[in-house]
Design an enzyme around this catalytic site. Structure first.
Site, short mmCIF file in Angstrom:
data_model
loop_
_atom_site.label_atom_id
_atom_site.label_comp_id
_atom_site.label_asym_id
_atom_site.label_seq_id
_atom_site.Cartn_x
_atom_site.Cartn_y
_atom_site.Cartn_z
N ASP A 1 0.72 -1.04 0.20
CA ASP A 1 -0.01 -0.21 0.16
C ASP A 1 0.86 1.27 0.12
OD1 ASP A 1 -2.90 -0.22 -0.22
OD2 ASP A 1 -2.83 -1.39 1.58
N HIS B 1 -10.20 8.29 -1.03
CA HIS B 1 -10.36 6.78 -0.44
C HIS B 1 -11.18 7.06 0.87
CE1 HIS B 1 -9.77 2.31 -0.16
NE2 HIS B 1 -10.23 2.57 1.22
N GLY C 1 -11.01 3.11 6.74
CA GLY C 1 -9.65 3.86 6.64
C GLY C 1 -10.05 4.93 5.71
N ARG D 1 -22.55 4.58 7.60
CA ARG D 1 -23.98 4.48 7.52
C ARG D 1 -24.94 4.39 8.72
NH1 ARG D 1 -25.71 -0.59 3.59
NH2 ARG D 1 -23.66 -1.15 4.56
N GLY E 1 -17.22 6.71 0.21
CA GLY E 1 -17.10 7.41 -1.15
C GLY E 1 -17.95 6.96 -2.17
P1 AMP Z 1 -14.84 0.25 3.48
O1 AMP Z 1 -13.95 0.33 4.83
O2 AMP Z 1 -14.12 0.69 2.35
O3 AMP Z 1 -15.52 -1.13 3.56
O4 AMP Z 1 -15.98 1.21 4.13
C1 AMP Z 1 -16.88 1.06 5.15
C2 AMP Z 1 -17.47 2.30 5.54
O5 AMP Z 1 -18.43 2.51 4.23
C3 AMP Z 1 -18.55 2.03 6.64
O6 AMP Z 1 -18.57 3.58 7.18
C4 AMP Z 1 -19.89 2.03 6.14
O7 AMP Z 1 -20.75 2.59 6.79
C5 AMP Z 1 -19.74 2.58 4.70
N1 AMP Z 1 -20.75 2.10 3.53
C6 AMP Z 1 -20.64 0.93 3.31
N2 AMP Z 1 -21.75 0.50 2.31
C7 AMP Z 1 -22.44 1.52 2.53
C8 AMP Z 1 -23.71 1.97 1.74
N3 AMP Z 1 -24.21 0.96 1.15
N4 AMP Z 1 -24.38 3.03 2.20
C9 AMP Z 1 -23.52 3.97 3.01
N5 AMP Z 1 -22.45 3.46 3.55
C10 AMP Z 1 -21.82 2.57 3.25
#
Ligand code: AMP
Length: 373
Positions: free
Chosen positions: A146, A204, A208, A281, A326
């Site tokens: 990374d 991103h 994280g 979320r 994002g």
């Molecule tokens: P990641 O680490 O990239 O998997 O992102 C996790 C974050 O994305 C968490 O704060 C989740 O609440 C948010 N997230 C993932 N899917 C959704 C969704 N469909 N709607 C809103 N937030 C989401």
């Protein structure tokens, strides 16, 4: 067909994907084991037969037994492919690794020495490599880093304003989420060739979170530093903080180094600010004012740091969102772009994160010949 397994091992999960080793890197199957250490669950999606399976794993499932389960499942479902290599996402490649590398004992020794710089991720990344080496003795294993995408930064971006005595100890900035940003650079080259030459800020935003200022598809600046704690506030990490505050907390609260590490990495960010959850979320759906406060803070810091990245680039032609927040939280995206409306008009894009395909591409481009011989 020869196949490459990509593995992304976190503190309680293992995500895996299998790609055919051909120019278009066909996706064969993918899945994950979640809640390792709790109620572990194995899920897999097989592309060819569009088949999904979910298995509850026994209590007491460890990373090693979860990996063994994944491998057993894969090897008993071989369908026109053979497992020829594995690529691991490794958060920290230090000063040594600027590109993917074949993992051997010497590489592992070096990567182990970097664990204090990424205590949340690196030990799990490396444990998966050791476990896989035991389970499948002759399988070639590769590391994708990374930090690697940021290794071209000039001296100005790397330095902290510390005396030479500290910098001589390797105290410097690296930057992370590079596999995500490399994937965005690849997608821009393929789908938005004009933008790929332009001034792009990639955001991103997931559990994280970081930003990357790119020009000509290369990283110029980023918000994370020596560790993945710096920059934006995250799910449980604090982001940038006055270093003096950490000294004060050690003295005033009597925190040991380990307790401070736990506070800054695991108890802060959205979780610490809201006192409710690290999950954006959950916070977006909550009517609790503390949830609103945490999200407002997140949006403000994203806006502020994006403007700083635009300053590094001398302007901004496109803002690219990726990561769970994002990609999915249109409300947060809208608030951030609204906060940046003082800047001349720029394009707004969403590019879904796909670090796994990015890793497969890196391995194929760097080692494809030796793997397909
Ligand atoms: P990641 O680490 O990239 O998997 O992102 C996790 C974050 O994305 C968490 O704060 C989740 O609440 C948010 N997230 C993932 N899917 C959704 C969704 N469909 N709607 C809103 N937030 C989401």
């Amino acid at each position: 067909m020869r196949a490459l397994l990509t593995l992304n091992t976190g503190s309680s999960s293992i995500k895996f994907r299998l790609f055919g080793l051909g120019a278009d890197l066909p996706f064969l199957l993918g899945g994950k084991v979640t809640d390792i250490g709790g109620n572990a669950v194995f899920q897999v999606h097989e592309e060819e037969h569009s088949r999904d399976e979910t298995h509850i794993l026994p209590t007491g499932t460890t990373h090693e037994s979860a990996l063994s389960y994944v491998l057993d499942w894969l090897l008993s479902h071989q369908d026109g492919w053979t497992l020829d290599a594995a690529a691991h996402r490794i958060v920290h490649g230090g000063e040594r690794y600027r590109a993917p590398v074949r993992l051997d004992a010497e590489a592992m020794r070096y990567l182990q020495s970097l664990c204090p710089l990424a205590p949340l991720h690196q030990p799990h990344n490396l444990a998966a490599i050791d476990a896989l080496a035991k389970l499948h003795t002759n399988l070639p294993q590769y590391g994708c880093f990374d930090t690697a995408f940021h290794t071209g930064h000039d001296a100005l971006r790397i330095a902290y304003a510390l005396p030479e005595s500290a910098r001589a100890h390797g105290v410097r900035r690296y930057g992370f989420h590079g596999l995500s940003y490399a994937w965005i650079a690849h997608c821009l080259r393929c789908d938005y060739p004009a933008l790929s030459q332009a001034r792009v800020v990639a955001a991103h935003l997931g559990n994280g979170a970081s930003l990357c200022a790119m020009r000509d598809g290369k990283s110029i600046d980023t918000t994370m530093g020596m560790t993945a704690l710096d920059g934006l506030p995250m799910g449980t990490r604090c982001g940038s903080i006055d270093a003096g505050a950490t000294i004060y907390m050690q003295r005033k609260m009597g925190l040991t180094v380990d307790a401070l590490e736990q506070l800054l990495y695991n108890e802060s960010g959205l979780k610490g600010l809201s006192g409710i959850s690290n999950d954006a979320r959950t916070l977006s759906e909550s009517s609790d004012p503390r949830a609103r406060f945490a999200l407002d803070y997140f949006v403000w810091k994203c806006t502020q740091h994006i403007a700083a990245m635009a300053a590094t680039l001398g302007g901004i032609d496109a803002l690219v969102f990726t990561g769970g927040i994002g990609e999915n939280n249109a409300g947060i995206r809208a608030q951030i772009t609204q906060g940046l409306s003082f800047l001349p008009i720029f394009e707004n894009l969403v590019v879904p994160a796909n670090e796994e395909r990015g890793m497969a591409l890196e391995i194929y481009e760097t080692f494809g010949k030796e793997l397909t011989r």
